[in-house]
Design a protein around this motif. Structure first.
Motif, mmCIF file in Angstrom:
data_model
loop_
_atom_site.group_PDB
_atom_site.id
_atom_site.type_symbol
_atom_site.label_atom_id
_atom_site.label_comp_id
_atom_site.label_asym_id
_atom_site.label_seq_id
_atom_site.Cartn_x
_atom_site.Cartn_y
_atom_site.Cartn_z
ATOM 1 N N LEU A 68 14.414 58.717 -46.421
ATOM 2 C CA LEU A 68 13.633 59.585 -45.757
ATOM 3 C C LEU A 68 13.571 60.858 -45.324
ATOM 4 N N VAL A 69 15.462 60.778 -44.560
ATOM 5 C CA VAL A 69 15.751 62.394 -43.777
ATOM 6 C C VAL A 69 15.397 62.922 -45.077
ATOM 7 N N ALA A 70 16.488 62.696 -46.270
ATOM 8 C CA ALA A 70 16.662 63.646 -46.786
ATOM 9 C C ALA A 70 15.631 64.164 -47.472
ATOM 10 N N GLY A 71 14.472 63.272 -47.914
ATOM 11 C CA GLY A 71 12.837 63.979 -48.386
ATOM 12 C C GLY A 71 12.340 65.292 -47.157
ATOM 13 N N LEU A 72 12.846 64.791 -46.195
ATOM 14 C CA LEU A 72 12.018 66.154 -44.811
ATOM 15 C C LEU A 72 12.652 66.638 -45.376
ATOM 16 N N ILE A 73 14.225 67.196 -44.961
ATOM 17 C CA ILE A 73 14.957 68.618 -45.146
ATOM 18 C C ILE A 73 14.523 68.543 -46.386
ATOM 19 N N ASP A 74 14.431 68.318 -47.539
ATOM 20 C CA ASP A 74 14.022 69.566 -48.951
ATOM 21 C C ASP A 74 12.788 69.750 -49.136
ATOM 22 N N LEU A 75 11.815 69.074 -48.431
ATOM 23 C CA LEU A 75 10.308 69.806 -47.981
ATOM 24 C C LEU A 75 9.727 70.818 -46.537
ATOM 25 N N GLY A 76 11.323 71.568 -45.869
ATOM 26 C CA GLY A 76 12.260 72.442 -45.462
ATOM 27 C C GLY A 76 11.812 72.518 -44.044
ATOM 28 N N TRP A 77 12.218 70.818 -43.872
ATOM 29 C CA TRP A 77 11.556 70.561 -42.346
ATOM 30 C C TRP A 77 13.228 69.995 -41.626
ATOM 31 N N GLU A 78 13.701 70.394 -40.647
ATOM 32 C CA GLU A 78 14.800 69.394 -40.255
ATOM 33 C C GLU A 78 14.290 68.603 -38.849
ATOM 34 N N CYS A 79 15.264 67.905 -38.739
ATOM 35 C CA CYS A 79 15.165 65.943 -38.117
ATOM 36 C C CYS A 79 16.160 66.418 -37.308
ATOM 37 N N ASP A 80 15.777 65.730 -36.590
ATOM 38 C CA ASP A 80 16.355 64.765 -35.481
ATOM 39 C C ASP A 80 16.248 62.952 -36.191
ATOM 40 N N ASP A 81 17.250 62.288 -36.336
ATOM 41 C CA ASP A 81 17.309 61.218 -36.504
ATOM 42 C C ASP A 81 18.133 60.403 -36.060
ATOM 43 N N VAL A 82 17.533 59.256 -34.928
ATOM 44 C CA VAL A 82 17.789 59.083 -33.592
ATOM 45 C C VAL A 82 17.685 57.768 -34.249
ATOM 46 N N THR A 83 19.051 57.079 -33.372
ATOM 47 C CA THR A 83 18.704 55.306 -33.367
ATOM 48 C C THR A 83 17.307 55.249 -31.961
ATOM 49 N N ALA A 84 16.733 54.908 -32.702
ATOM 50 C CA ALA A 84 16.038 54.424 -31.486
ATOM 51 C C ALA A 84 16.258 52.440 -31.026
ATOM 52 N N TYR A 85 17.430 51.678 -32.036
ATOM 53 C CA TYR A 85 17.081 50.288 -31.589
ATOM 54 C C TYR A 85 17.986 49.753 -32.762
ATOM 55 N N ARG A 86 18.432 48.777 -32.603
ATOM 56 C CA ARG A 86 19.464 48.232 -33.375
ATOM 57 C C ARG A 86 19.534 47.200 -34.508
ATOM 58 N N THR A 87 19.646 46.789 -35.647
ATOM 59 C CA THR A 87 19.105 45.388 -35.553
ATOM 60 C C THR A 87 20.135 44.689 -36.098
ATOM 61 N N VAL A 88 20.354 43.194 -35.519
ATOM 62 C CA VAL A 88 21.764 42.520 -35.330
ATOM 63 C C VAL A 88 21.551 40.949 -35.910
ATOM 64 N N ARG A 89 22.598 40.399 -37.070
ATOM 65 C CA ARG A 89 22.488 39.397 -37.281
ATOM 66 C C ARG A 89 21.572 38.015 -36.368
ATOM 67 N N ALA A 90 21.085 37.605 -35.677
ATOM 68 C CA ALA A 90 20.529 36.778 -35.053
ATOM 69 C C ALA A 90 21.641 34.920 -34.653
ATOM 70 N N ALA A 91 21.598 35.005 -34.084
ATOM 71 C CA ALA A 91 22.578 33.245 -34.192
ATOM 72 C C ALA A 91 22.032 32.754 -35.216
ATOM 73 N N PRO A 92 22.688 31.170 -35.627
ATOM 74 C CA PRO A 92 22.651 30.250 -36.313
ATOM 75 C C PRO A 92 21.095 29.598 -35.802
ATOM 76 N N PRO A 93 20.108 28.923 -36.540
ATOM 77 C CA PRO A 93 19.171 28.179 -36.678
ATOM 78 C C PRO A 93 19.788 26.969 -36.380
ATOM 79 N N PRO A 94 18.668 25.460 -35.069
ATOM 80 C CA PRO A 94 19.516 24.485 -35.310
ATOM 81 C C PRO A 94 19.924 23.584 -36.317
#
Length: 541
Positions: free
Chosen positions: A407-433
């Motif tokens: 998405l970032v690369a595509g926006l740049i190709d369209l002439g836009w500057e992009c602030d690609d910001v990490t808003a949240y992290r996804t981490v592996r959950a604990a194993p189920p029971p």
């Protein structure tokens, strides 16, 4: 004396609501029953399943009512009607709102009258909330009408009592309760009374639930057929010609995913709409979170971007997930901001679900893909930067830490500057029971629904590969490729990357599977019922 009277009158007075829970399906609760359960301080239960019923009604709210077992005493023995009445009165005298949850209807084949009389003697106010009785609900779920235009009479008989069966020799419909253990004797008595041995009979156990099972036979054969099917209480038995209508009217047990246990690798919050749709097809969803959403390790980048948004540094903000919307909204709440800060800013959403999350915030997405709901689809519709029309050429893109760069690369190709910001992290959950992990590996699940490549990787990582007998359903080609890379054979591929369409595709698979079994004259089984030794998961060649 006046002061003493006032003190006595100010003592809290309890209120008892005798609420019928119906025969098992939570969807059969009345509106009044749901309202009372949500407000109750104490719920006196009758069946082990009632605790889960209360949880379903109240949702994930913390606290909840105090649950008191009204079915069994401390010695594990069933309570008598009088003992149950004492439990109810004791709780109500605490000055609390008490719901006495009863199976079926409180005033029909139940101890409601005796317990209500105990409340009268104790000077406690009460109300009766009728419930759907198993007498008519279970046959309805089995596809058996109790009356027709040609037969308007129905008799309900409790077989535990001493019954004069000669009075039921006519053609009216009989609904038999507590008949499982003595159906042989009852059948012989009805035949002796004048009923034909070929009179149709249907016995339905745990009706209205996804464990429902029905055996159809005749008075001459029902005893042997019920034994062969291992029928056990609770069950409702119907005797009469109306049973013959089941072939055409069976609607519940013929649902395409009836009784299927489906693994959903998402949190309950994320899986709400998916699980609800699965239930509509008769499945039993089991949510197992495989990822956990956490704030970014370094919040400064997000803080800076939000300040820039407020100061008017961006022309666009692009949301690629519901979690991204949630992350920005939480940051706004942290700063004491609201939706007005978006004034003059264009908003893009990757799909309808994300657009809905934006709408729930009181905002409207200016751009949602007209075609494929993905980053690629978003780029297809994204306008090129025009220095005459666009006063600012920057895009704020709050995303997950594992998001792709397309998405970032595509926006740049369209002439836009992009602030690609990490808003949240996804981490592996604990194993189920352990029991869930064992069920996954040994084929106790009939199907698993994968909604992303990460759910495949994380589920295999925390719980192991699903058993070869388990049907694998995936949301799109990328997820299918990941599943195959992990040695799983994809059985169902959603035609579009949409959760509801994915569930519909799984239901179509289940329906086709069922039709094939019926046409082949085979009993209809679930994937977990079959011996899967001949099935192998293999990588796509």
């Amino acid at each position: 004396m006046t002061r003493g009277k006032t003190t006595e009158q100010s003592q809290p007075r309890g209120w008892v609501s005798f609420v019928g829970s119906g025969p098992g399906d939570p969807g059969l609760l009345t509106v009044r029953a749901v309202e009372l359960l949500k407000r109750a301080d104490v719920v006196v239960t009758e069946l082990p399943d009632h605790a889960e019923l209360v949880r379903v009604v109240r949702g994930a709210t913390e606290g909840g009512p105090e649950l008191v077992d009204g079915g069994f005493g401390e010695d594990g023995q069933p309570l008598t009607h009088a003992a149950r009445a004492k439990v109810v009165v004791k709780q109500a005298k605490r000055g609390l709102r008490v719901v006495r949850l009863m199976s079926g209807d409180p005033f029909l084949y139940a101890s409601g009258p005796e317990e209500a009389q105990a409340c009268v003697k104790a000077g406690l106010a009460f109300e009766i909330v009728p419930g759907v009785s198993s007498v008519n609900a279970v046959p309805a779920y089995a596809g058996i009408p109790l009356t027709t235009k040609d037969n308007r009479e129905v008799a309900v008989v409790t077989c535990g009592d001493k019954v004069d069966w000669t009075q039921y020799s006519d053609a009216r419909t009989l609904v038999l309760l507590s008949a499982v253990g003595q159906i042989g004797e009852v059948s012989k008595a009805l035949v002796a009374a004048g009923r034909s041995p070929e009179t149709p009979v249907a016995m339905t156990r745990v009706g209205t639930t996804t464990e429902q099972a029905t055996v159809t036979s005749t008075l001459a054969g029902i005893a042997a057929d019920a034994r062969a099917a291992r029928m056990a209480p609770p069950a409702v038995t119907v005797v009469g010609d109306v049973v013959g209508m089941r072939d055409a009217l069976s609607w519940f047990e013929t649902k395409p995913l009836f009784g299927w246990r489906v693994l959903v690798p998402r949190t309950k919050e994320q899986a709400a709409s998916l699980s609800e749709r699965l239930r509509g097809y008769g499945a039993v969803p089991d949510e197992v979170p495989t990822i956990s959403v956490e704030p970014p390790r370094n919040p400064q980048q997000m803080d800076k971007a939000v300040r820039g948004l407020v100061e008017g540094s961006y022309e666009w903000i692009a949301f690629t997930s519901v979690n991204a919307v949630k992350a920005v909204r939480e940051k706004f709440e942290e700063y004491g901001l609201d939706a007005r800060a978006f004034s003059g800013l264009k908003i893009a959403a990757v799909g309808d679900k994300t657009a809905q999350a934006i709408a729930d915030w009181g905002l409207r997405a200016d751009l949602v893909p007209s075609g494929e709901q993905s980053a690629a689809g978003l780029l297809e519709d994204w306008p090129e930067y025009d220095e005459l029309l666009d006063p600012i050429n920057r895009v704020f893109l709050p995303r997950a830490d594992i998001a792709t760069e397309n998405l970032v690369a595509g926006l740049i190709d369209l002439g836009w500057e992009c602030d690609d910001v990490t808003a949240y992290r996804t981490v592996r959950a604990a194993p189920p029971p352990p029991e869930t992990r064992e069920a996954i590996k040994t084929g106790k699940f009939d199907a698993v629904v994968f909604t992303s490549s990460s759910t495949v990787r994380n589920l295999v990582g925390i719980a192991g590969k699903p058993h070869p007998s388990t049907v694998i359903a995936v949301i799109g080609p990328a997820t299918a490729k990941t599943a195959e890379e992990h040695g799983l054979r994809v059985d169902v591929l959603s035609p579009t990357p949409d959760i509801e369409v994915l569930v519909d595709a799984l239901a179509d698979f289940g329906a086709a599977r069922r039709i094939a079994m019926v046409e082949a004259g085979q009993p209809v089984t679930k994937p977990s019922d079959r011996k899967p030794s001949s099935r192998r998961r293999a990588k796509a060649e």
